[in-house]
Design an enzyme around this catalytic site. Structure first.
Site, PDB file in Angstrom:
ATOM      1  N   LYS A  70      -6.016   3.120   9.172  1.00  0.00           N
ATOM      2  CA  LYS A  70      -5.172   4.152   8.576  1.00  0.00           C
ATOM      3  C   LYS A  70      -5.802   5.542   8.716  1.00  0.00           C
ATOM      4  CE  LYS A  70      -3.110   0.943   5.261  1.00  0.00           C
ATOM      5  NZ  LYS A  70      -2.988   0.518   3.867  1.00  0.00           N
TER       6      LYS A  70
ATOM      7  N   SER B 231       0.803  -1.226   0.000  1.00  0.00           N
ATOM      8  CA  SER B 231       0.000   0.000   0.000  1.00  0.00           C
ATOM      9  C   SER B 231       0.833   1.271   0.000  1.00  0.00           C
ATOM     10  CB  SER B 231      -0.941   0.009   1.212  1.00  0.00           C
ATOM     11  OG  SER B 231      -0.203  -0.056   2.413  1.00  0.00           O
TER      12      SER B 231
END
Length: 875
Positions: A790, A747
């Site tokens: 996140k 990511s």
């Protein structure tokens, strides 16, 4: 076969001679001491010496080979003869002068030894007695007369005949020889005392001998000696040397007999002790029967029988328990297996086969307990309430008539296995305790961290020393209930080695299809675990085997927002720390600003564990001042927080803006087992030749993402207005700080590509912007996981804008409303979308834009407001 002794030893011979054969024994002993008597007679008759010395023997004698035995002069030996030619020799000798030459064979195993297979020194003997046995053998008693040496053989058929030459012994008449003879008699007497079957008359007669030669031959005849040693004694000419050799053999034999007697006495002592204990135990049983009492073993057996009935075991376990109890009743208590069976039965009767607690399935009550114990976590609470609701409906409607299920494979299950996954400190374990309180079940917890032996789950086989059941049954026995709430902590930290894989053993425990018949290796019978409410906890799913993960329903606990942490601190943490530090509620209070400072600048985490530690540290400071006599009420403000806890650990958005004010530095969002965090990607260039390296303790996946980002940027150099000669003139170095911490994952791809573009074009990252997403070589942005974690990490670190892949847009619904309403989300499909949203415009573009449009002050104002911590742009 050659002639041999009747028995293996002379003491066995005397033991075989009974009272009915006294004549044989008397003649045997009389013949032994004939020479001794002759010497006494010679003292009174001087002519006797001349008569003995003048005794003549034939020059040629029949030779009888002996197997494993040596006959000495002036001794009597019983022999057995079985070979036809030897029997004929004996018959001829008995019919004649009864004299025969006895010589030992070199090889005792030789059936018919020839002239060259015999020793050279033998003994002339006379046959005193002859007995024919029913088996065809002949037993005879011979007496040795004198030594001889074999000469030339004159015939071999029908038996051996040879010339013989007398070889008289050398008798030394001195004190040394007499001393050796006395020592030999003493040693022999000591040996005979250790042989109970040796006749006392014979011992007394031998110990009364005075002639050294007679002593040597007589003792050697009755002593067990190897063939070579016995032949050596016969062949030695000196009586002195014969006695020295004999004494050495006697000393060794005495030591061997002493050791053997010691071993025999020890063994007899053990046997006698066992017999004594047995008789005493039987007497005790008889006395108890007379008194109407039961012995200890019978009482224990009856006690186990009663416990087995009270345990209400299933049929299989009941049969096993009764079978083992029958074995126990037949074993003596001193048997080694008695303790093993007793321990096994103790485990069987103490397991909660039928003991359970009644569930409280009141949904309102459960909701009140969960809300009281935990703030937030609405998804988790809803799933728990659903479980209770289904169980309540099943019990309420069990009497209703239902159609029988046509599914013959899958049975009706009690429920599912829940797995709470989340960073430390978010309340996974305490949730299990709340569930137990809500259902009014007993709660038990077992930590699986570091468990590497399959036997920890399934138990050991009973054949092992110290065997016992696994942790599952041990815990159920300890909690004494068959339906507790069982929490298995740290299921993601199981290991394995050559002892087996405990994660594989957990498959049977945590599978609703199998755990109704869980079999522990120690118990050997099935135990129903379907009534147990299993809950597992983990920090990450990556280390849990896929097969085990498939058995469980995963519930994620991502972490708390700032407002949730404040509420948790006021509702739970502060009262608990006040109580643990012996403070009164009116002695300390925390302002909202102080709590906000603790959360933002001292404890940047997903959970509240470190927040509680910091609150505890402040409470201890206050407690110290009160203990010193400062009696006042303390209101904790940001100023006091900084005074008590020193300078802040985290600097807030100012640090983030400072780091991203340089081209090439871009903040990304990462997921870890401890929650989400902000990860900075830094890129720099230096003169060189097309080199590229990535540092910062990154894994293979991040290395590949970095190279994919570089390839994409180089392929889009024209559209991104990057000079082609840049990559020919410069080396590029990409670094991810916190290099000591391992990092990996796909990511970070969009962050790496943005960092490269920012460095080459000189465009800085926009303030307070974070991003995450995986890229392809063609510039597409792929979906990633951990969106909620996140976003929470971005909020904790002061980011106001988050760039996410377009495919992750539905995941924003998992983000709490208070964060979703205060943050801006940009969803990108390509890397170009990310670059345009994350980087400031180039200076040339800014000037051109300002010339073409006169109203462009609003973006500048938004930028200014961002620096001044304004939320206008986010709205």
């Amino acid at each position: 076969m050659p002639a041999q002794r009747w028995q293996s030893g002379i003491h066995e011979f005397f033991q075989s001679v009974g009272e009915t054969d006294e004549e044989l024994l008397n003649s045997f002993m009389a013949s032994i001491f004939s020479r001794f008597q002759n010497k006494e007679d010679a003292s009174s008759d001087p002519q006797a010496d001349d008569k003995n010395e003048g005794q003549k023997f034939p020059d040629v004698l029949p030779i009888l080979p002996l197997r494993g035995v040596v006959v000495y002069p002036n001794t009597a030996v019983p022999l057995t003869v079985g070979q036809p030619r030897s029997i004929r020799l004996v018959d001829d000798v008995v019919g004649g002068d009864k004299l025969v030459g006895l010589v030992a064979a070199l090889d005792p195993e030789k059936e018919t030894p020839g002239p060259n297979e015999l020793y050279q020194i033998g003994t002339i003997a006379t046959v005193h007695r002859l007995l024919r046995a029913p088996d065809g053998t002949v037993r005879l008693l011979v007496q040795g007369m004198a030594r001889f040496r074999l000469g030339e053989f004159v015939g071999e058929e029908p038996y051996l005949k040879a010339h013989v030459h007398l070889v008289p012994e050398t008798e030394e008449a001195n004190i040394e020889t007499d001393a050796l003879a006395r020592n030999a008699r003493d040693q022999f007497q000591q040996i005979t005392q250790m042989i109970p079957s040796f006749p006392d008359e014979l011992v007394n007669s031998i110990t009364s001998l005075e002639d050294p030669l007679q002593t040597a031959y007589t003792i050697a005849n009755f002593q067990r000696i190897d063939l070579k040693d016995a032949q050596q004694i016969l062949e030695l000419d000196s009586v002195y040397e014969k006695l020295k050799k004999l004494i050495g053999l006697l000393v060794r034999e005495a030591e061997v007999l002493q050791i053997g007697q010691k071993i025999q006495n020890e063994a007899r002592g053990e046997i006698e002790k066992v017999q004594r204990d047995y008789f005493l135990r039987e007497q005790m049983k008889a006395i108890q029967r007379e008194l109407g009492e039961k012995d200890e073993q019978s009482e224990e057996t009856e006690e186990f029988r009663k416990k087995i009935e009270d345990a209400k075991m299933p049929e299989e376990a009941l049969k096993q328990a009764k079978r083992e109890l029958d074995r126990l009743s037949r074993l003596p208590t001193a048997a080694a297996e008695y303790g093993v069976i007793r321990t096994y039965l103790d485990w069987l009767v103490t397991l909660p086969w039928s003991k359970s607690t009644e569930d409280n399935l009141d949904i309102a009550h459960a909701r009140a307990i969960l809300n009281k114990d935990h703030y937030g976590l609405e998804d988790v609470k809803d799933r728990i309430l659903e479980f209770l609701a289904v169980r309540k409906l099943r019990l309420d409607r069990k009497d209703e008539k239902k159609e029988e299920s046509t599914d013959a494979i899958r049975r009706e299950r009690e429920g599912v296995i829940l797995c709470f996954v989340g960073p430390p400190g978010v309340g996974k374990t305490s949730l299990g305790q709340s569930i137990a309180r809500a259902m009014e079940r007993k709660f038990i917890r077992a930590s699986l961290g570091g468990v590497r032996d399959e036997a920890e789950i399934r138990g050991h086989r009973r054949t092992y020393i110290g065997a016992m059941p696994g942790r599952i049954l041990q815990s159920l026995r300890r909690v004494d209930s068959r339906n507790p709430v069982f929490m298995l902590d740290e299921v993601d930290k199981l290991t394995n080695d050559f002892h087996g894989d405990p994660a594989s053993a957990l498959l049977e425990v945590l599978d609703p299809e199998q755990n109704a018949e869980f079999r522990d290796n120690y118990l050997e019978v099935s135990y129903d675990l379907s009534q147990v409410f299993f809950i597992t906890t983990a920090n990450t799913l990556e280390t849990i085997p896929r097969a085990l993960r498939d058995r469980m329903e995963i519930i994620f606990l991502s972490g708390y927002t700032e407002n949730e942490k404040k509420a948790i601190a006021r509702g739970y943490l502060i009262p608990r720390q006040i109580r643990e530090n012996s403070l009164r509620e009116d002695e300390i209070t925390f302002t909202d600003e102080a709590l906000q400072m603790l959360i933002r600048q001292y404890t940047r985490e997903s959970g509240v564990r470190n927040l509680e530690r910091k609150i505890g540290a402040v409470c201890r400071k206050v407690g110290t001042k009160i203990a010193e006599g400062i009696n006042e009420k303390f209101e904790i403000t940001p100023k006091l927080v900084e005074e008590y806890l020193d300078h802040p650990i985290f600097l807030g958005p100012e640090e983030l803006n400072k780091r991203t004010s340089i081209p090439g530095v871009v903040p990304g969002l990462a997921w870890t087992s401890f929650g989400g965090e902000v990860l900075f990607i830094e890129t720099t260039a230096m003169p060189g030749g097309r080199g590229f390296q990535v540092t910062g303790s990154v894994g293979n996946v991040m290395q590949e993402s970095a190279r994919a980002a570089l390839s994409y940027v180089r392929s889009r150099a024209v559209s991104l207005k990057i000079p082609h000669e840049f990559f020919d003139k410069y080396d590029v170095h990409m670094h991810i700080p916190s290099g000591s911490q391992p990092k990996d994952g796909p990511s970070a791809g969009v962050t790496m590509a943005t960092s490269l573009v920012s460095l080459i074009t000189g465009r800085k990252a926009r303030p307070q912007v974070g991003m995450t997403g995986e890229i392809t070589l063609r510039g597409q942005v792929l979906a990633i996981g951990g969106v909620k974690e996140k976003v929470l990490a971005a909020h904790r670190n002061g980011l106001t804008t988050v760039i996410l892949p377009k495919y992750n847009e539905p995941d924003i619904d998992d983000v709490p409303d208070e964060i979703r309403n205060t943050m801006k989300f940009i969803f990108a499909e390509t890397v170009d979308d990310v670059i345009n949203a994350a980087l400031e415009k180039a200076k040339a573009e800014k000037k051109q834009t300002q010339k073409s449009s006169g109203k462009k002050s609003k973006p500048k104002k938004a930028k200014k407001n961002v620096k001044g911590k304004s939320t206008a742009r986010r709205r």
